[in-house]
Design a protein around this motif. Structure first.
Motif, PDB file in Angstrom:
ATOM      1  N   TRP A  14      -2.848  25.051   5.542  1.00 16.95           N
ATOM      2  CA  TRP A  14      -1.050  24.651   6.803  1.00 16.95           C
ATOM      3  C   TRP A  14       0.051  24.258   6.131  1.00 16.95           C
ATOM      4  CZ3 TRP A  14      -1.472  27.464  10.463  1.00 16.95           C
ATOM      5  CH2 TRP A  14      -2.980  27.751  11.357  1.00 16.95           C
ATOM      6  N   CYS A  15       0.133  23.263   4.856  1.00 14.91           N
ATOM      7  CA  CYS A  15       0.893  22.437   4.735  1.00 14.91           C
ATOM      8  C   CYS A  15       1.374  22.728   3.357  1.00 14.91           C
ATOM      9  CB  CYS A  15       0.702  21.359   4.796  1.00 14.91           C
ATOM     10  SG  CYS A  15       0.444  20.750   6.839  1.00 14.91           S
ATOM     11  N   SER A  16       1.179  23.402   2.488  1.00 16.21           N
ATOM     12  CA  SER A  16       1.415  23.842   0.780  1.00 16.21           C
ATOM     13  C   SER A  16       2.727  24.878   0.966  1.00 16.21           C
ATOM     14  CB  SER A  16       0.101  24.277   0.214  1.00 16.21           C
ATOM     15  OG  SER A  16      -0.152  25.731   0.672  1.00 16.21           O
ATOM     16  N   GLY A  17       3.094  24.768   0.180  1.00 14.96           N
ATOM     17  CA  GLY A  17       4.310  26.309  -0.165  1.00 14.96           C
ATOM     18  C   GLY A  17       3.671  27.296  -0.027  1.00 14.96           C
ATOM     19  N   PRO A  18       3.027  28.122  -0.045  1.00  9.23           N
ATOM     20  CA  PRO A  18       2.215  28.965   0.087  1.00  9.23           C
ATOM     21  C   PRO A  18       1.866  29.236   1.472  1.00  9.23           C
ATOM     22  CG  PRO A  18       1.601  28.143  -2.640  1.00  9.23           C
ATOM     23  CD  PRO A  18       1.781  27.610  -1.901  1.00  9.23           C
ATOM     24  N   ALA A  19       1.641  27.952   1.747  1.00 12.80           N
ATOM     25  CA  ALA A  19       1.234  28.340   2.748  1.00 12.80           C
ATOM     26  C   ALA A  19       2.016  28.780   3.905  1.00 12.80           C
ATOM     27  CB  ALA A  19       0.351  26.740   3.904  1.00 12.80           C
ATOM     28  N   LEU A  20       2.786  27.796   4.061  1.00  8.04           N
ATOM     29  CA  LEU A  20       4.159  27.999   4.574  1.00  8.04           C
ATOM     30  C   LEU A  20       4.977  29.844   4.936  1.00  8.04           C
ATOM     31  CD1 LEU A  20       7.098  26.961   6.026  1.00  8.04           C
ATOM     32  CD2 LEU A  20       7.822  26.056   4.125  1.00  8.04           C
ATOM     33  N   ALA A  21       4.456  29.646   3.681  1.00  6.81           N
ATOM     34  CA  ALA A  21       5.544  31.487   3.567  1.00  6.81           C
ATOM     35  C   ALA A  21       3.690  32.168   3.773  1.00  6.81           C
ATOM     36  CB  ALA A  21       5.348  31.975   1.672  1.00  6.81           C
ATOM     37  N   ALA A  22       2.359  32.178   4.339  1.00 10.25           N
ATOM     38  CA  ALA A  22       2.219  33.248   4.205  1.00 10.25           C
ATOM     39  C   ALA A  22       1.839  32.727   5.999  1.00 10.25           C
ATOM     40  CB  ALA A  22       0.395  32.424   4.376  1.00 10.25           C
ATOM     41  N   ASP A  23       2.253  31.220   6.785  1.00  9.83           N
ATOM     42  CA  ASP A  23       2.269  31.472   8.191  1.00  9.83           C
ATOM     43  C   ASP A  23       3.112  32.386   8.849  1.00  9.83           C
ATOM     44  OD1 ASP A  23       1.648  30.036  10.709  1.00  9.83           O
ATOM     45  OD2 ASP A  23       4.304  29.118  10.404  1.00  9.83           O
ATOM     46  N   HIS A  24       4.334  32.336   7.752  1.00  8.74           N
ATOM     47  CA  HIS A  24       5.957  33.007   7.508  1.00  8.74           C
ATOM     48  C   HIS A  24       5.418  34.688   8.223  1.00  8.74           C
ATOM     49  CE1 HIS A  24      10.321  33.884   9.100  1.00  8.74           C
ATOM     50  NE2 HIS A  24       9.841  34.472   8.088  1.00  8.74           N
ATOM     51  N   SER A  41       9.917  33.309   0.427  1.00  6.82           N
ATOM     52  CA  SER A  41       9.728  32.458  -0.172  1.00  6.82           C
ATOM     53  C   SER A  41       9.915  30.848   0.778  1.00  6.82           C
ATOM     54  CB  SER A  41       9.866  32.435  -1.659  1.00  6.82           C
ATOM     55  OG  SER A  41      11.406  32.396  -1.303  1.00  6.82           O
ATOM     56  N   PRO A  42       9.336  29.989  -0.196  1.00  9.98           N
ATOM     57  CA  PRO A  42       9.500  28.858   0.990  1.00  9.98           C
ATOM     58  C   PRO A  42      11.157  29.205   1.239  1.00  9.98           C
ATOM     59  CG  PRO A  42       7.880  28.436   0.112  1.00  9.98           C
ATOM     60  CD  PRO A  42       8.039  29.815  -0.630  1.00  9.98           C
ATOM     61  N   THR A  82       0.618  -1.236  -0.027  1.00  6.34           N
ATOM     62  CA  THR A  82      -0.516  -0.175  -0.199  1.00  6.34           C
ATOM     63  C   THR A  82       0.791   1.069  -0.152  1.00  6.34           C
ATOM     64  OG1 THR A  82      -0.352  -0.148   2.094  1.00  6.34           O
ATOM     65  CG2 THR A  82      -2.080  -1.079   1.301  1.00  6.34           C
ATOM     66  N   VAL A  83       0.915   2.412  -0.879  1.00  5.71           N
ATOM     67  CA  VAL A  83       1.708   3.191  -0.867  1.00  5.71           C
ATOM     68  C   VAL A  83       0.946   4.352  -0.907  1.00  5.71           C
ATOM     69  CG1 VAL A  83       3.182   4.702  -2.425  1.00  5.71           C
ATOM     70  CG2 VAL A  83       2.999   2.127  -2.447  1.00  5.71           C
ATOM     71  N   PHE A  84       0.842   5.463  -0.142  1.00  3.22           N
ATOM     72  CA  PHE A  84      -0.208   7.037  -0.224  1.00  3.22           C
ATOM     73  C   PHE A  84       0.916   7.938  -0.623  1.00  3.22           C
ATOM     74  CE2 PHE A  84      -1.582  10.182   1.635  1.00  3.22           C
ATOM     75  CZ  PHE A  84      -2.933  10.627   0.562  1.00  3.22           C
ATOM     76  N   GLY A  85       0.310   8.793  -1.959  1.00  2.00           N
ATOM     77  CA  GLY A  85       1.015   9.249  -2.483  1.00  2.00           C
ATOM     78  C   GLY A  85       0.897  11.213  -1.860  1.00  2.00           C
ATOM     79  N   VAL A  86       1.906  11.547  -1.598  1.00  2.00           N
ATOM     80  CA  VAL A  86       1.069  12.957  -1.399  1.00  2.00           C
ATOM     81  C   VAL A  86       1.971  13.678  -1.964  1.00  2.00           C
ATOM     82  CG1 VAL A  86       1.804  15.120   0.434  1.00  2.00           C
ATOM     83  CG2 VAL A  86       1.137  11.907   1.482  1.00  2.00           C
ATOM     84  N   ILE A  87       1.051  15.061  -2.671  1.00  2.00           N
ATOM     85  CA  ILE A  87       1.420  16.170  -3.794  1.00  2.00           C
ATOM     86  C   ILE A  87       1.511  17.153  -1.881  1.00  2.00           C
ATOM     87  CG2 ILE A  87       1.400  18.081  -5.039  1.00  2.00           C
ATOM     88  CD1 ILE A  87       2.488  15.141  -5.875  1.00  2.00           C
ATOM     89  N   LEU A  88       3.125  18.288  -2.016  1.00  3.38           N
ATOM     90  CA  LEU A  88       2.736  18.924  -0.911  1.00  3.38           C
ATOM     91  C   LEU A  88       3.718  20.716  -2.265  1.00  3.38           C
ATOM     92  CD1 LEU A  88       4.544  17.616   1.805  1.00  3.38           C
ATOM     93  CD2 LEU A  88       2.450  18.173   2.129  1.00  3.38           C
ATOM     94  N   GLY A  89       2.630  21.189  -3.169  1.00  2.20           N
ATOM     95  CA  GLY A  89       3.118  22.184  -3.924  1.00  2.20           C
ATOM     96  C   GLY A  89       1.916  23.278  -3.669  1.00  2.20           C
ATOM     97  N   THR A  90       1.414  23.621  -4.278  1.00  5.34           N
ATOM     98  CA  THR A  90       0.490  24.969  -4.978  1.00  5.34           C
ATOM     99  C   THR A  90      -0.382  24.622  -3.537  1.00  5.34           C
ATOM    100  OG1 THR A  90       1.751  25.505  -6.748  1.00  5.34           O
ATOM    101  CG2 THR A  90      -0.225  26.895  -6.079  1.00  5.34           C
ATOM    102  N   GLY A  91      -0.821  23.291  -3.762  1.00  7.15           N
ATOM    103  CA  GLY A  91      -2.154  22.303  -3.290  1.00  7.15           C
ATOM    104  C   GLY A  91      -0.879  21.438  -2.579  1.00  7.15           C
ATOM    105  N   VAL A  92      -2.377  20.837  -1.846  1.00  5.27           N
ATOM    106  CA  VAL A  92      -1.980  19.263  -1.066  1.00  5.27           C
ATOM    107  C   VAL A  92      -3.025  18.823  -1.804  1.00  5.27           C
ATOM    108  CG1 VAL A  92      -1.780  17.977   0.867  1.00  5.27           C
ATOM    109  CG2 VAL A  92      -0.802  20.039   0.781  1.00  5.27           C
ATOM    110  N   GLY A  93      -2.477  17.357  -1.941  1.00  5.73           N
ATOM    111  CA  GLY A  93      -3.548  16.404  -2.894  1.00  5.73           C
ATOM    112  C   GLY A  93      -2.786  14.841  -2.745  1.00  5.73           C
ATOM    113  N   GLY A  94      -3.482  13.744  -2.737  1.00  7.89           N
ATOM    114  CA  GLY A  94      -2.720  12.572  -2.476  1.00  7.89           C
ATOM    115  C   GLY A  94      -3.145  11.234  -3.416  1.00  7.89           C
ATOM    116  N   GLY A  95      -3.132  10.256  -3.474  1.00  6.39           N
ATOM    117  CA  GLY A  95      -3.241   9.140  -3.449  1.00  6.39           C
ATOM    118  C   GLY A  95      -3.361   7.552  -2.596  1.00  6.39           C
TER     119      GLY A  95
END
Length: 303
Positions: free
Chosen positions: A184-194, A203-204, A124-137
């Motif tokens: 909270w966890c996307s790239g823009p979210a990291l920058a916005a939190d800072h 920028s991140p 079982t593999v859970f793939g995570v996208i952490l970029g402009t958005g946050v997705g998974g498969g």
């Protein structure tokens, strides 16, 4: 051979893939943003080009933003908003025949990494996208899992688990809810939190650079981000208990994430041990397009 296409908001790429997963040919073109009909023409042109290269009609897989509604057959949840509400599968079927399959781009990332990437040989593999958005498969035994709502893996639009008093209710998400993991966890979210904490806009990449130089504000920002990501992934483990989680997207390049997440997970996973590995992807930016091609089985024949 199979054709994989990664339909992006600014660029679209096609690849002709050999049966062993190797690249035969690749072509990248600008995406005609905002123009649905031009997107159709572009996709048909790319497939035609790859067919000529292969010398035959090949099965086609398309990694797309959003998903296709099982009820209406129309595109939904796409950040390429000109696709929303359009009958993309039907329109391409009319022009290319019944040889086109679609999946969310995060699903295709997970499928690629499960086939012959960082998740290979894992059940079982859970793939995570952490970029402009946050997705998974989610992939089980190298087969993509898809449910009746076509939203398997959309963990980015669930609330951040175990919110602290300072975090609640969380930033407003474009989906209309507050506190989604994506905020909270996307790239823009990291920058916005800072920016929210320090009143400094970086920028991140700049945050990581300053943290490496010992800047305490930048270090604190990365620690908050890692804590949130670990909590979010712990929720995934508590529900799915995958053998491995593979990170992709721009933030997957941040090497500090992996030991920090491993250290934080035991605080939140409902188990005496945490055997699930969290690892970096193998195929990088190529994972989406490769996963799209893998939507077809080895013995697939185009109609």
């Amino acid at each position: 051979m199979r054709i994989g296409i990664d339909l992006g908001g600014t660029k679209t790429e096609a690849m002709l893939m050999a049966p062993d997963g190797s690249k035969v040919a690749r072509l990248r073109v600008p995406t005609p943003s905002g123009n649905y009909q031009a997107n159709l023409d572009m996709l048909v042109d790319l497939v035609t080009h790859m067919d000529k290269t292969a010398g035959c009609r090949c099965p086609v897989g398309i990694a797309m933003p959003g998903a296709v509604s099982a009820t209406t057959g129309l595109v939904k949840n796409a950040n390429s908003t000109w696709l929303i509400g359009q009958p993309l599968p039907l329109d391409l079927q009319k022009r290319l025949g019944h040889r086109v399959r679609f999946a969310n781009d995060a699903d295709c990332f997970a499928l690629s990494e499960a086939h012959d990437g960082a998740g290979a040989r894992h059940q079982t593999v859970f793939g995570v996208i952490l970029g402009t958005g946050v997705g998974g498969g989610l992939v089980v035994n190298t087969r993509l899992v898809s449910g009746p709502n076509a939203i398997t893996g959309e963990w980015g639009h669930t609330p951040l688990p175990w919110m602290t008093r300072d975090e609640y209710p969380g930033p407003l998400c474009y989906c209309g809810k507050h506190g989604c993991i994506e905020t909270w966890c996307s790239g823009p979210a990291l920058a916005a939190d800072h920016t929210r904490i320090t009143s400094t806009t970086l920028s991140p990449e700049q945050i990581v650079e300053q943290a490496g130089a010992g800047n305490t504000d930048a270090l604190a920002t990365l620690n908050r981000h890692t804590s949130r990501l670990a909590r979010a992934l712990a929720m995934v483990i508590n529900i799915l208990d995958p053998h491995i989680i593979v990170l992709g997207g721009g933030l997957s390049e941040l090497e500090h994430l992996y030991p920090a997440i491993a250290a934080d997970l035991p605080q939140h996973v409902f188990s005496d041990t945490v055997e699930t590995q969290v690892v970096k992807n193998t195929h990088g930016a190529s994972s989406g397009i490769r996963g799209a091609a893998w939507l077809w089985p080895a013995d697939a024949v185009a109609d």
